[in-house]
Design a protein around this motif. Structure first.
Motif, PDB file in Angstrom:
ATOM      1  N   ASP B  36      96.421  93.655  12.160  1.00 29.64           N
ATOM      2  CA  ASP B  36      97.497  94.326  11.903  1.00 29.64           C
ATOM      3  C   ASP B  36      98.200  95.181  13.135  1.00 29.64           C
ATOM      4  O   ASP B  36      99.380  95.516  13.274  1.00 29.64           O
ATOM      5  CB  ASP B  36      97.643  95.219  10.468  1.00 29.64           C
ATOM      6  N   LEU B  37      97.365  95.769  13.852  1.00 27.48           N
ATOM      7  CA  LEU B  37      97.718  96.706  14.904  1.00 27.48           C
ATOM      8  C   LEU B  37      98.364  95.921  16.053  1.00 27.48           C
ATOM      9  O   LEU B  37      99.158  96.517  16.941  1.00 27.48           O
ATOM     10  CB  LEU B  37      96.338  97.457  15.267  1.00 27.48           C
ATOM     11  N   ILE B  38      97.918  94.835  16.132  1.00 33.11           N
ATOM     12  CA  ILE B  38      98.539  93.888  17.339  1.00 33.11           C
ATOM     13  C   ILE B  38      99.606  93.029  17.232  1.00 33.11           C
ATOM     14  O   ILE B  38     100.390  92.443  17.706  1.00 33.11           O
ATOM     15  CB  ILE B  38      97.299  93.197  18.160  1.00 33.11           C
ATOM     16  N   TYR B  39      99.479  92.687  15.621  1.00 32.69           N
ATOM     17  CA  TYR B  39     100.438  91.551  15.230  1.00 32.69           C
ATOM     18  C   TYR B  39     101.936  91.654  15.577  1.00 32.69           C
ATOM     19  O   TYR B  39     102.821  91.151  16.210  1.00 32.69           O
ATOM     20  CB  TYR B  39     100.210  91.170  13.625  1.00 32.69           C
ATOM     21  N   TRP B  40     102.525  92.887  14.815  1.00 32.15           N
ATOM     22  CA  TRP B  40     103.919  93.191  15.042  1.00 32.15           C
ATOM     23  C   TRP B  40     104.164  93.608  16.270  1.00 32.15           C
ATOM     24  O   TRP B  40     105.338  93.042  16.842  1.00 32.15           O
ATOM     25  CB  TRP B  40     104.307  94.252  13.895  1.00 32.15           C
ATOM     26  N   PRO B  41     103.546  94.367  17.017  1.00 37.84           N
ATOM     27  CA  PRO B  41     104.046  94.514  18.411  1.00 37.84           C
ATOM     28  C   PRO B  41     104.035  93.256  19.144  1.00 37.84           C
ATOM     29  O   PRO B  41     104.939  93.190  20.066  1.00 37.84           O
ATOM     30  CB  PRO B  41     102.877  95.449  19.041  1.00 37.84           C
ATOM     31  N   ALA B  42     103.203  92.515  19.026  1.00 34.89           N
ATOM     32  CA  ALA B  42     103.165  91.083  19.931  1.00 34.89           C
ATOM     33  C   ALA B  42     104.550  90.170  19.516  1.00 34.89           C
ATOM     34  O   ALA B  42     105.224  89.795  20.169  1.00 34.89           O
ATOM     35  CB  ALA B  42     102.033  90.329  19.669  1.00 34.89           C
ATOM     36  N   VAL B  43     104.833  90.092  18.099  1.00 38.15           N
ATOM     37  CA  VAL B  43     105.930  89.526  17.537  1.00 38.15           C
ATOM     38  C   VAL B  43     107.176  90.164  18.343  1.00 38.15           C
ATOM     39  O   VAL B  43     108.054  89.474  18.544  1.00 38.15           O
ATOM     40  CB  VAL B  43     105.832  89.378  16.177  1.00 38.15           C
ATOM     41  N   GLN B  44     107.269  91.299  18.070  1.00 41.88           N
ATOM     42  CA  GLN B  44     108.610  92.106  18.636  1.00 41.88           C
ATOM     43  C   GLN B  44     108.633  91.880  20.162  1.00 41.88           C
ATOM     44  O   GLN B  44     109.891  91.456  20.630  1.00 41.88           O
ATOM     45  CB  GLN B  44     108.408  93.363  18.287  1.00 41.88           C
ATOM     46  N   MET B  45     107.520  91.927  20.756  1.00 41.11           N
ATOM     47  CA  MET B  45     107.602  91.581  22.313  1.00 41.11           C
ATOM     48  C   MET B  45     108.009  90.299  22.543  1.00 41.11           C
ATOM     49  O   MET B  45     109.164  90.206  23.521  1.00 41.11           O
ATOM     50  CB  MET B  45     106.557  92.239  22.806  1.00 41.11           C
ATOM     51  N   PHE B  46     107.520  89.332  21.990  1.00 42.18           N
ATOM     52  CA  PHE B  46     108.022  87.826  22.305  1.00 42.18           C
ATOM     53  C   PHE B  46     109.572  87.737  21.998  1.00 42.18           C
ATOM     54  O   PHE B  46     110.277  87.055  22.871  1.00 42.18           O
ATOM     55  CB  PHE B  46     106.966  86.847  21.474  1.00 42.18           C
ATOM     56  N   MET B  47     109.797  88.154  20.709  1.00 46.07           N
ATOM     57  CA  MET B  47     111.296  87.897  20.304  1.00 46.07           C
ATOM     58  C   MET B  47     112.276  88.489  21.398  1.00 46.07           C
ATOM     59  O   MET B  47     113.137  87.747  21.835  1.00 46.07           O
ATOM     60  CB  MET B  47     111.521  88.299  19.062  1.00 46.07           C
ATOM     61  N   TRP B  48     112.207  89.751  21.840  1.00 46.06           N
ATOM     62  CA  TRP B  48     112.872  90.398  22.361  1.00 46.06           C
ATOM     63  C   TRP B  48     112.667  89.984  24.044  1.00 46.06           C
ATOM     64  O   TRP B  48     113.888  89.745  24.715  1.00 46.06           O
ATOM     65  CB  TRP B  48     112.749  91.898  22.251  1.00 46.06           C
ATOM     66  N   GLY B  49     111.803  89.757  24.244  1.00 44.60           N
ATOM     67  CA  GLY B  49     111.406  89.032  25.576  1.00 44.60           C
ATOM     68  C   GLY B  49     112.125  87.543  25.893  1.00 44.60           C
ATOM     69  O   GLY B  49     112.821  87.594  26.858  1.00 44.60           O
ATOM     70  N   PHE B  50     112.077  86.858  25.019  1.00 41.09           N
ATOM     71  CA  PHE B  50     112.834  85.540  24.802  1.00 41.09           C
ATOM     72  C   PHE B  50     114.548  85.605  25.166  1.00 41.09           C
ATOM     73  O   PHE B  50     115.158  84.787  25.705  1.00 41.09           O
ATOM     74  CB  PHE B  50     112.199  84.733  24.062  1.00 41.09           C
ATOM     75  N   LEU B  51     114.572  86.519  24.119  1.00 42.17           N
ATOM     76  CA  LEU B  51     116.231  86.898  24.026  1.00 42.17           C
ATOM     77  C   LEU B  51     116.650  87.665  25.637  1.00 42.17           C
ATOM     78  O   LEU B  51     117.918  86.893  25.877  1.00 42.17           O
ATOM     79  CB  LEU B  51     116.426  87.928  22.890  1.00 42.17           C
ATOM     80  N   GLN B  52     115.849  88.333  25.951  1.00 46.12           N
ATOM     81  CA  GLN B  52     116.173  88.867  27.218  1.00 46.12           C
ATOM     82  C   GLN B  52     116.421  87.947  28.419  1.00 46.12           C
ATOM     83  O   GLN B  52     117.268  87.862  29.226  1.00 46.12           O
ATOM     84  CB  GLN B  52     115.125  89.949  27.866  1.00 46.12           C
ATOM     85  N   LEU B  53     115.343  86.842  28.211  1.00 47.61           N
ATOM     86  CA  LEU B  53     115.502  85.787  29.171  1.00 47.61           C
ATOM     87  C   LEU B  53     116.789  85.040  29.038  1.00 47.61           C
ATOM     88  O   LEU B  53     117.287  84.411  30.109  1.00 47.61           O
ATOM     89  CB  LEU B  53     114.122  85.016  29.283  1.00 47.61           C
ATOM     90  N   TYR B  54     116.993  84.610  28.003  1.00 44.80           N
ATOM     91  CA  TYR B  54     118.171  83.876  27.574  1.00 44.80           C
ATOM     92  C   TYR B  54     119.346  84.796  28.283  1.00 44.80           C
ATOM     93  O   TYR B  54     120.250  83.912  29.017  1.00 44.80           O
ATOM     94  CB  TYR B  54     118.317  83.783  26.208  1.00 44.80           C
ATOM     95  N   ILE B  55     119.721  85.916  27.808  1.00 42.65           N
ATOM     96  CA  ILE B  55     120.774  86.480  28.112  1.00 42.65           C
ATOM     97  C   ILE B  55     120.948  86.837  29.582  1.00 42.65           C
ATOM     98  O   ILE B  55     122.149  86.786  30.306  1.00 42.65           O
ATOM     99  CB  ILE B  55     121.368  87.767  27.140  1.00 42.65           C
ATOM    100  N   SER B  56     120.050  87.213  30.322  1.00 42.44           N
ATOM    101  CA  SER B  56     119.770  87.603  31.706  1.00 42.44           C
ATOM    102  C   SER B  56     120.183  86.433  32.426  1.00 42.44           C
ATOM    103  O   SER B  56     121.013  86.654  33.660  1.00 42.44           O
ATOM    104  CB  SER B  56     118.517  88.298  32.013  1.00 42.44           C
ATOM    105  N   SER B  57     119.955  85.288  31.978  1.00 38.28           N
ATOM    106  CA  SER B  57     120.520  84.191  32.739  1.00 38.28           C
ATOM    107  C   SER B  57     121.784  83.669  32.581  1.00 38.28           C
ATOM    108  O   SER B  57     122.440  82.896  33.315  1.00 38.28           O
ATOM    109  CB  SER B  57     119.594  82.851  32.377  1.00 38.28           C
ATOM    110  N   ASN B  58     122.491  84.248  31.462  1.00 40.86           N
ATOM    111  CA  ASN B  58     123.909  83.952  31.288  1.00 40.86           C
ATOM    112  C   ASN B  58     125.046  85.205  31.605  1.00 40.86           C
ATOM    113  O   ASN B  58     125.981  85.037  31.418  1.00 40.86           O
ATOM    114  CB  ASN B  58     123.980  83.577  29.909  1.00 40.86           C
ATOM    115  N   ALA B  59     124.368  86.327  32.070  1.00 41.45           N
ATOM    116  CA  ALA B  59     125.480  87.478  32.348  1.00 41.45           C
ATOM    117  C   ALA B  59     124.831  88.136  33.514  1.00 41.45           C
ATOM    118  O   ALA B  59     123.861  88.626  33.367  1.00 41.45           O
ATOM    119  CB  ALA B  59     125.641  88.207  31.041  1.00 41.45           C
ATOM    120  N   GLY B  60     125.839  88.550  34.322  1.00 42.84           N
ATOM    121  CA  GLY B  60     125.485  89.319  35.535  1.00 42.84           C
ATOM    122  C   GLY B  60     124.905  90.786  35.226  1.00 42.84           C
ATOM    123  O   GLY B  60     123.856  90.876  35.759  1.00 42.84           O
TER     124      GLY B  60
END
Lengths: 252, 273
Positions: B36-60
């Protein structure tokens, strides 16, 4: 012993919860090395009295002195010389018996802790259970673990709240034997709240009977039996609980 | 009378150590607790990380903003998990019905709280260190590369998390397990108001004073200044530290008052609702 200052002294002790008087101006003093039974029906005020003695509940008025310390103000002067056992307070279930005793031994500052754990485990027949999780034990075994925790610091004042509740007669009898041994060996002062009259008759030098927050009677078991003209403490308890107090004296 | 046990004077590192040991034994014995200590932090980090990858490639702008999202996620987790680690260790005593044993022992409230603080650090380390390494591996975001700035962010966030943990513990002691859910929910009030993912300027004007009254706001603004403008704002960190000192003192006083109230109304004798 008779001239020693009391190990525990309660004066005009009162606890009011909103409008309910849980404890109503009680007085008593316990001699060092005595075992006193605190009897009373449900809601009589026994547990609240014990909680005030331990400093867990602040009295509305009156005073509690334990080993000379005023409770709860000076409780950290004496808490390491007291302990408590009740089936209604658990030990952490996932920790092994040894881990629990180690943690509480450290909290109480017990010297030579590993040696003490071995000693108390031998006395309470816990040696084979030391490395098992506390939650996996039977009710009787858990009671012995709680008792081991209560005795780990060799307390001068031992407070017990129905220590044999829910135990089978054989285990309950065994636990009483260990309590007698402990009192004899360490001259500890014991206050025992119980509904088990056999237990109180066997262990206690003195019995305080409470009803609706007040002390209804206070004497040795033998004196109470004579006073009420009864053969057992259970009959005395029923007389007090049902308001048939002092039958023998009234008849005389 | 038994005189073999020395009278405990003052605060005791041994008693704090005993409580830390108690929680360490518990963590060690329970793999779901560790997971439980690692599960949610990892899930959050992946979700926001992938979202950031997507929008950073589409907006200056987002391309320039670089790693602010993933940085915000990791810093938010320090704040949230720090408080949760504190509060859950406290709640373990309530769940185990062990509070009575502790409250009649020589363990002092300040020692209990010190042990809970240490456990929040241990639990945070177990969860955040692997997740921060995953962030390097997957998104090239090196939290540790923030260096001294990370230390300033961390100190301020953990102080806030402890303050809130102390407040929640006092409320549970006073009000019983009915207040348990506060442990999971109370910090989320901070999520919109401390501007984790956007600057304070985005908030309506009337909320600005509220946001600037909360220490984490300075940390998240400081993080954006560092990642976007490459400037370390020491002034923001000092404001946060001063506010944290006030918050910590205030919640400690509230805890003392709630504990005294619990002593008066007998709620320490109960462990239920």
């Amino acid at each position: 012993m008779a001239n020693s200052p009391p190990a525990l002294e309660v004066q005009r002790l009162t606890k009011v919860y909103k409008t309910a008087r849980a404890v109503d101006g009680i007085d008593f003093a316990l001699s060092p090395g005595s075992i006193t039974g605190l009897l009373g029906g449900n809601g009589a005020g026994k547990t609240t009295t014990i909680a005030m003695i331990m400093g867990l509940v602040t009295p509305t008025s009156g005073s509690v002195r334990v080993l000379g310390a005023e409770m709860p103000r000076q409780r950290y002067r004496v808490l390491h010389r007291m302990n408590f056992e009740s089936p209604y307070v658990d030990m952490p279930m996932r920790l092994t018996v040894r881990q629990n005793l180690k943690v509480f031994g450290m909290i109480y500052g017990v010297p030579d802790l590993n040696e003490r754990i071995g000693e108390i485990a031998a006395q309470l027949d816990l040696v084979d259970l030391l490395d098992r999780p506390t939650g996996k034990l039977s009710a009787g075994q858990k009671t012995r673990v709680s008792l081991a925790k209560a005795l780990i610091n060799r307390p001068d004042i031992l407070l017990l709240d129905e220590p044999t509740a829910s135990l089978d007669p054989d285990t309950a009898d065994w636990v009483r034997g260990r309590l007698e041994d402990y009192r004899r060996e360490y001259s500890a002062t014991v206050l025992l709240a119980s509904h088990n009259m056999v237990e109180v008759e066997r262990l206690c030098d003195r019995v305080i009977i409470m009803k609706r927050g007040r002390i209804e009677d206070d004497a040795s078991p033998a004196v109470l039996l004579t006073r009420y003209g009864r053969h057992t403490l259970e009959e005395v308890f029923l007389d007090v609980a049902r308001g048939r107090a002092h039958v023998q004296e009234a008849a005389q | 009378m038994n005189a073999r046990i020395a009278s405990p004077s003052g605060l005791s590192a041994r008693r704090v150590g005993a409580m830390v040991l108690r929680y360490w034994y518990l963590l060690r014995s329970s793999w779901p607790r560790l997971l439980d200590l690692i599960y949610w932090p990892a899930v959050q980090m992946f979700m926001w990380g992938f979202l950031q990858l997507y929008i950073s490639s589409n907006a200056g702008f987002f391309a320039r903003a670089g790693a602010t999202f993933i940085g915000a996620v990791l810093l938010w987790d320090i704040l949230f998990r720090g408080q949760l680690g504190f509060s859950i260790s406290f709640l373990e005593e309530m769940w185990a019905r062990n509070m009575g044993n502790l409250m009649i022992s020589p363990l002092r409230p300040v020692e209990f709280i010190a042990a809970l603080m240490i456990m929040s650090l241990i639990r945070l380390a177990i969860g955040m260190v692997p997740v921060s390494l995953l962030a390097i591996a997957f998104f090239g975001f090196n939290l540790w590369g923030l260096g001294l700035a990370l230390a300033a962010f961390f100190v301020n966030l953990i102080l806030t998390s402890w303050s809130i943990g102390i407040l929640v513990s006092g409320l549970v002691l006073r009000n019983g397990m009915g207040a348990e859910t506060l442990a999971w929910t109370i910090m989320f009030v901070m999520l919109p108001l401390t501007c984790v993912y956007y600057p304070v300027a985005v908030l309506p004007a009337f909320l600005h004073p509220v946001a600037w009254a909360l220490p984490p706001t300075y940390v998240f603004e400081g993080m954006r200044a560092l990642l976007i403008d490459h400037t370390f704002r020491l002034d923001l960190m000092l404001y946060a530290l001063a506010l944290n000192a006030v918050l910590f003192a205030a919640t400690s006083l509230v805890f003392v008052a709630l504990l005294a109230s619990a002593h008066r109304n007998g709620s320490l004798m109960q462990t239920g609702e």
